[in-house]
Scaffold this motif. Structure first.
Motif, PDB file in Angstrom:
ATOM      1  N   PRO A 219       0.840  -1.201   0.000  1.00 30.91           N
ATOM      2  CA  PRO A 219       0.000   0.000   0.000  1.00 30.91           C
ATOM      3  C   PRO A 219       0.872   1.247   0.000  1.00 30.91           C
ATOM      4  CG  PRO A 219      -0.725  -1.556   1.679  1.00 30.91           C
ATOM      5  CD  PRO A 219       0.596  -2.052   1.191  1.00 30.91           C
ATOM      6  N   ALA A 220       0.369   2.314  -0.616  1.00 37.56           N
ATOM      7  CA  ALA A 220       1.090   3.586  -0.578  1.00 37.56           C
ATOM      8  C   ALA A 220       1.272   4.023   0.872  1.00 37.56           C
ATOM      9  CB  ALA A 220       0.327   4.642  -1.368  1.00 37.56           C
ATOM     10  N   PRO A 221       2.366   4.685   1.178  1.00 35.84           N
ATOM     11  CA  PRO A 221       2.639   5.050   2.577  1.00 35.84           C
ATOM     12  C   PRO A 221       1.685   6.109   3.105  1.00 35.84           C
ATOM     13  CG  PRO A 221       4.226   6.081   1.105  1.00 35.84           C
ATOM     14  CD  PRO A 221       3.424   5.134   0.263  1.00 35.84           C
ATOM     15  N   ALA A 222       1.432   6.045   4.405  1.00 38.18           N
ATOM     16  CA  ALA A 222       0.632   7.074   5.073  1.00 38.18           C
ATOM     17  C   ALA A 222       1.494   8.319   5.269  1.00 38.18           C
ATOM     18  CB  ALA A 222       0.135   6.548   6.415  1.00 38.18           C
ATOM     19  N   GLU A 223       0.847   9.400   5.586  1.00 44.47           N
ATOM     20  CA  GLU A 223       1.560  10.662   5.787  1.00 44.47           C
ATOM     21  C   GLU A 223       2.632  10.485   6.853  1.00 44.47           C
ATOM     22  OE1 GLU A 223       0.619  15.425   6.431  1.00 44.47           O
ATOM     23  OE2 GLU A 223      -1.004  13.932   6.499  1.00 44.47           O
ATOM     24  N   GLY A 224       3.840  10.931   6.531  1.00 42.88           N
ATOM     25  CA  GLY A 224       4.962  10.808   7.450  1.00 42.88           C
ATOM     26  C   GLY A 224       5.727   9.509   7.326  1.00 42.88           C
ATOM     27  N   ASP A 225       5.205   8.557   6.527  1.00 44.94           N
ATOM     28  CA  ASP A 225       5.853   7.256   6.375  1.00 44.94           C
ATOM     29  C   ASP A 225       6.499   7.110   4.992  1.00 44.94           C
ATOM     30  OD1 ASP A 225       5.122   6.469   8.900  1.00 44.94           O
ATOM     31  OD2 ASP A 225       3.286   5.455   8.237  1.00 44.94           O
ATOM     32  N   THR A 226       7.206   6.010   4.826  1.00 44.56           N
ATOM     33  CA  THR A 226       7.836   5.648   3.551  1.00 44.56           C
ATOM     34  C   THR A 226       7.564   4.174   3.275  1.00 44.56           C
ATOM     35  OG1 THR A 226       9.621   7.280   3.784  1.00 44.56           O
ATOM     36  CG2 THR A 226      10.040   5.411   2.329  1.00 44.56           C
ATOM     37  N   ALA A 227       7.195   3.860   2.061  1.00 44.00           N
ATOM     38  CA  ALA A 227       7.049   2.457   1.656  1.00 44.00           C
ATOM     39  C   ALA A 227       8.435   1.922   1.332  1.00 44.00           C
ATOM     40  CB  ALA A 227       6.126   2.339   0.455  1.00 44.00           C
ATOM     41  N   HIS A 228       8.851   0.901   2.090  1.00 42.31           N
ATOM     42  CA  HIS A 228      10.202   0.371   1.944  1.00 42.31           C
ATOM     43  C   HIS A 228      10.151  -1.038   1.351  1.00 42.31           C
ATOM     44  CE1 HIS A 228      14.428  -0.387   2.783  1.00 42.31           C
ATOM     45  NE2 HIS A 228      14.087  -1.526   3.357  1.00 42.31           N
ATOM     46  N   PHE A 229      10.922  -1.243   0.278  1.00 51.54           N
ATOM     47  CA  PHE A 229      11.039  -2.529  -0.384  1.00 51.54           C
ATOM     48  C   PHE A 229      12.522  -2.897  -0.417  1.00 51.54           C
ATOM     49  CE2 PHE A 229       7.635  -0.023  -2.177  1.00 51.54           C
ATOM     50  CZ  PHE A 229       6.560  -0.883  -2.341  1.00 51.54           C
ATOM     51  N   GLU A 230      12.838  -4.145  -0.126  1.00 48.76           N
ATOM     52  CA  GLU A 230      14.233  -4.542  -0.240  1.00 48.76           C
ATOM     53  C   GLU A 230      14.351  -6.060  -0.370  1.00 48.76           C
ATOM     54  OE1 GLU A 230      16.483  -5.628   3.784  1.00 48.76           O
ATOM     55  OE2 GLU A 230      16.176  -3.466   3.613  1.00 48.76           O
ATOM     56  N   TYR A 231      15.475  -6.480  -0.908  1.00 48.36           N
ATOM     57  CA  TYR A 231      15.835  -7.886  -0.827  1.00 48.36           C
ATOM     58  C   TYR A 231      17.339  -7.989  -0.667  1.00 48.36           C
ATOM     59  CZ  TYR A 231      17.727  -8.660  -5.609  1.00 48.36           C
ATOM     60  OH  TYR A 231      18.487  -8.655  -6.761  1.00 48.36           O
ATOM     61  N   VAL A 232      17.758  -9.031   0.029  1.00 48.63           N
ATOM     62  CA  VAL A 232      19.170  -9.364   0.169  1.00 48.63           C
ATOM     63  C   VAL A 232      19.419 -10.614  -0.661  1.00 48.63           C
ATOM     64  CG1 VAL A 232      20.998 -10.084   1.758  1.00 48.63           C
ATOM     65  CG2 VAL A 232      19.341  -8.325   2.456  1.00 48.63           C
ATOM     66  N   GLY A 233      20.436 -10.589  -1.483  1.00 46.73           N
ATOM     67  CA  GLY A 233      20.732 -11.717  -2.356  1.00 46.73           C
ATOM     68  C   GLY A 233      22.211 -12.026  -2.386  1.00 46.73           C
ATOM     69  N   SER A 234      22.547 -13.142  -3.012  1.00 48.60           N
ATOM     70  CA  SER A 234      23.944 -13.512  -3.200  1.00 48.60           C
ATOM     71  C   SER A 234      24.089 -14.261  -4.509  1.00 48.60           C
ATOM     72  CB  SER A 234      24.453 -14.362  -2.031  1.00 48.60           C
ATOM     73  OG  SER A 234      23.812 -15.627  -2.016  1.00 48.60           O
ATOM     74  N   TYR A 235      25.284 -14.276  -5.042  1.00 45.10           N
ATOM     75  CA  TYR A 235      25.582 -15.013  -6.263  1.00 45.10           C
ATOM     76  C   TYR A 235      27.091 -15.121  -6.400  1.00 45.10           C
ATOM     77  CZ  TYR A 235      26.768 -10.541  -8.540  1.00 45.10           C
ATOM     78  OH  TYR A 235      27.348  -9.344  -8.868  1.00 45.10           O
ATOM     79  N   VAL A 236      27.535 -15.984  -7.282  1.00 41.25           N
ATOM     80  CA  VAL A 236      28.947 -16.104  -7.624  1.00 41.25           C
ATOM     81  C   VAL A 236      29.152 -15.463  -8.997  1.00 41.25           C
ATOM     82  CG1 VAL A 236      30.837 -17.676  -8.196  1.00 41.25           C
ATOM     83  CG2 VAL A 236      29.338 -18.169  -6.244  1.00 41.25           C
ATOM     84  N   SER A 237      30.076 -14.515  -9.055  1.00 43.48           N
ATOM     85  CA  SER A 237      30.390 -13.827 -10.300  1.00 43.48           C
ATOM     86  C   SER A 237      31.770 -14.279 -10.774  1.00 43.48           C
ATOM     87  CB  SER A 237      30.396 -12.311 -10.086  1.00 43.48           C
ATOM     88  OG  SER A 237      30.815 -11.637 -11.258  1.00 43.48           O
ATOM     89  N   LYS A 238      31.832 -14.735 -12.024  1.00 42.13           N
ATOM     90  CA  LYS A 238      33.093 -15.236 -12.576  1.00 42.13           C
ATOM     91  C   LYS A 238      33.564 -14.344 -13.720  1.00 42.13           C
ATOM     92  CE  LYS A 238      31.136 -19.100 -13.669  1.00 42.13           C
ATOM     93  NZ  LYS A 238      30.897 -20.435 -14.263  1.00 42.13           N
ATOM     94  N   GLY A 239      34.867 -14.235 -13.856  1.00 46.09           N
ATOM     95  CA  GLY A 239      35.432 -13.621 -15.039  1.00 46.09           C
ATOM     96  C   GLY A 239      35.472 -14.642 -16.164  1.00 46.09           C
TER      97      GLY A 239
END
Length: 461
Positions: A219-239
């Motif tokens: 839902p859209a944030p109420a007055e004075g609030d913030t809508a917060h979205f996040e995810y934590v991820g991981s991966y292996v990056s190769k050259g």
């Protein structure tokens, strides 16, 4: 790069400096926050949105641009500025009968004018020691000298914050964030994991889009609030490195009946287009696809880098590079892809982030396909490393890639999944994320995105 950004040091994990990249809203359009009841960043009409972005990009009058240019380069005359415009060192556009100047032109002048940049145009010629070290790390792995030189285990957090605004009251907010590719879509990334999310429910795009995403709704944030979205991820990056000798040893004639060949030699308007005459002029009588790729890369690397316009305001990006005689990473990559496909050589887009220590930023590059060899990464923006005696390091980025990448896109201008109803903030690429409500797209500065590297550890491979 494509958007204005601010880099701030956040923390240090395991000896690696972690950085946070956020949008610099002031540089985009924070000077005007509303038009009546609707903020300018809430975009419901696509044509109006693009027109507004063009006007924002060309925000300087000729007098304002001249004042800023003289602050950087004292003694510049009005006649000099006219010459700079004619030579495409300054980008100008007539809007409503008035000459307007691209907001990045005063800074770009120092990059594009040979009198100010030392005469250097070739990309990457004088590489920093750190850049050379990233290449040496990959090469040392292939030479059997460093078992941890090829890959990193990366842990990161991506977040989007949408602050309260009266126009959003009672609405819902959907966001899309980039997720690392893996497997057949990107053989240089693997073991992708979603470790945690806020909110808990999410949708992954999977193979339903060329833009690999995770999507949330709140839902859209109420007055004075913030809508917060996040995810934590991981991966292996190769050259990855494929030597010129290995390419020449294994390359075979193309199977022109294959789906891969047909798909990646086809034109995809508006940003992958036929450039037959130029392509043939560059390669001459050369018919070897590998050598054609090297010739095309050498040609493109002569175009200097400069701060870019919003991609959504450019009708055809490869033609823009040829006309303006400069380009950022994505622009020159699209030129490379267009030229290679015009020669009948399969080439495709890849993009996301460069995550080199202290240089984390949006970044775009390409891949070229040689029958019998497979897909080979090509980063024309990183150029030739002329200040090394190692031949493989000097030409590394025309058939290799360092491990400091976060690849999330395998094409441009794709549809997001779930489908987005309104014009995208980034209509070509996908790196910062996207946000919309039921009334329209949320453009910058109506929200903030943040990409934080939590840890980057070398792993044995």
């Amino acid at each position: 790069m494509k958007k204005a950004i601010t880099l701030a040091l956040v923390l240090c994990v395991g000896g690696f400096a972690a950085y946070k990249l956020t949008k610099h809203a002031d540089d985009i359009r924070a000077d005007v926050l509303s038009e009546g009841e609707k903020p300018v960043w809430l975009e419901a009409d696509s044509a109006a949105a693009i027109d507004s972005r063009i006007r924002s990009d060309f925000s300087l009058s000729l007098a304002e641009a001249a004042e800023r240019i003289r602050e950087l380069h004292p003694g510049v005359t009005d006649a000099d500025i006219d010459t700079f415009i004619a030579r495409h060192y300054i980008e100008a556009k007539t809007i409503d009968g008035e000459v307007r100047i691209h907001r990045k032109s005063p800074r770009n002048l120092g990059l594009l004018n040979p009198e100010y940049n030392g005469g250097i145009t070739d990309r990457g010629y004088d590489a920093k020691p750190e850049r050379l070290a990233y290449v040496d790390s990959v090469l040392s792995y292939y030479r059997g000298k460093n078992s941890k030189g090829l890959a990193h285990k990366v842990k990161f957090r991506f977040s989007i914050d949408v602050p309260y605004d009266k126009s959003l009251e009672g609405d819902s907010i959907r966001v899309w964030m980039p997720v690392p590719l893996e497997g057949e879509l990107c053989d240089r990334q693997e073991d992708v994991e979603i470790l945690s999310t806020v909110p808990a429910d999410y949708v992954l795009s999977g193979d339903r889009s060329v833009h690999n995403t995770i999507s949330f709704v709140l839902p859209a944030p109420a007055e004075g609030d913030t809508a917060h979205f996040e995810y934590v991820g991981s991966y292996v990056s190769k050259g990855k490195f494929v030597s010129a000798a290995d390419v020449d040893k294994n390359i075979r004639p193309y199977d022109k009946s294959s789906d891969l060949y047909k798909r990646y030699t086809a034109m995809e308007a508006p940003h992958v287009v036929r450039l037959d005459s130029l392509a043939r002029a560059i390669v001459g009588d050369e018919t070897n696809p590998h050598l054609q790729s090297e010739l095309v890369a050498d040609y493109i690397m002569q175009y200097p880098w400069a701060g870019a316009r919003e991609y959504s305001t450019i009708k055809c990006i490869p033609e823009y590079v040829l006309r303006e005689r400069h380009g950022d990473c994505g622009q020159v990559s699209l030129l490379y892809i267009s030229l290679m496909r015009s020669l009948g050589v399969p080439a495709r887009w890849e993009s996301g982030w460069m995550i080199h220590p202290g240089e984390k930023n949006y970044h775009d590059w390409a891949e070229v396909y040689f029958e019998g060899v497979g897909w080979v990464p090509v980063d024309v923006s990183f150029g030739r490393y002329g200040n090394t005696s190692d031949a493989d390091a000097r030409t590394f980025y025309s058939h290799g890639m360092d491990a400091h990448r976060f690849a999330t896109n395998k094409g441009v201008c794709g549809d997001l999944y779930p489908a987005k109803r309104f014009v995208r903030s980034e209509t070509v690429d996908f790196q910062a994320g996207e946000v919309e409500c039921s009334r329209g797209n949320l453009f910058y500065p109506g929200w903030d995105s943040s990409f934080t590297l939590l840890s980057v550890e070398p792993v044995e491979y």
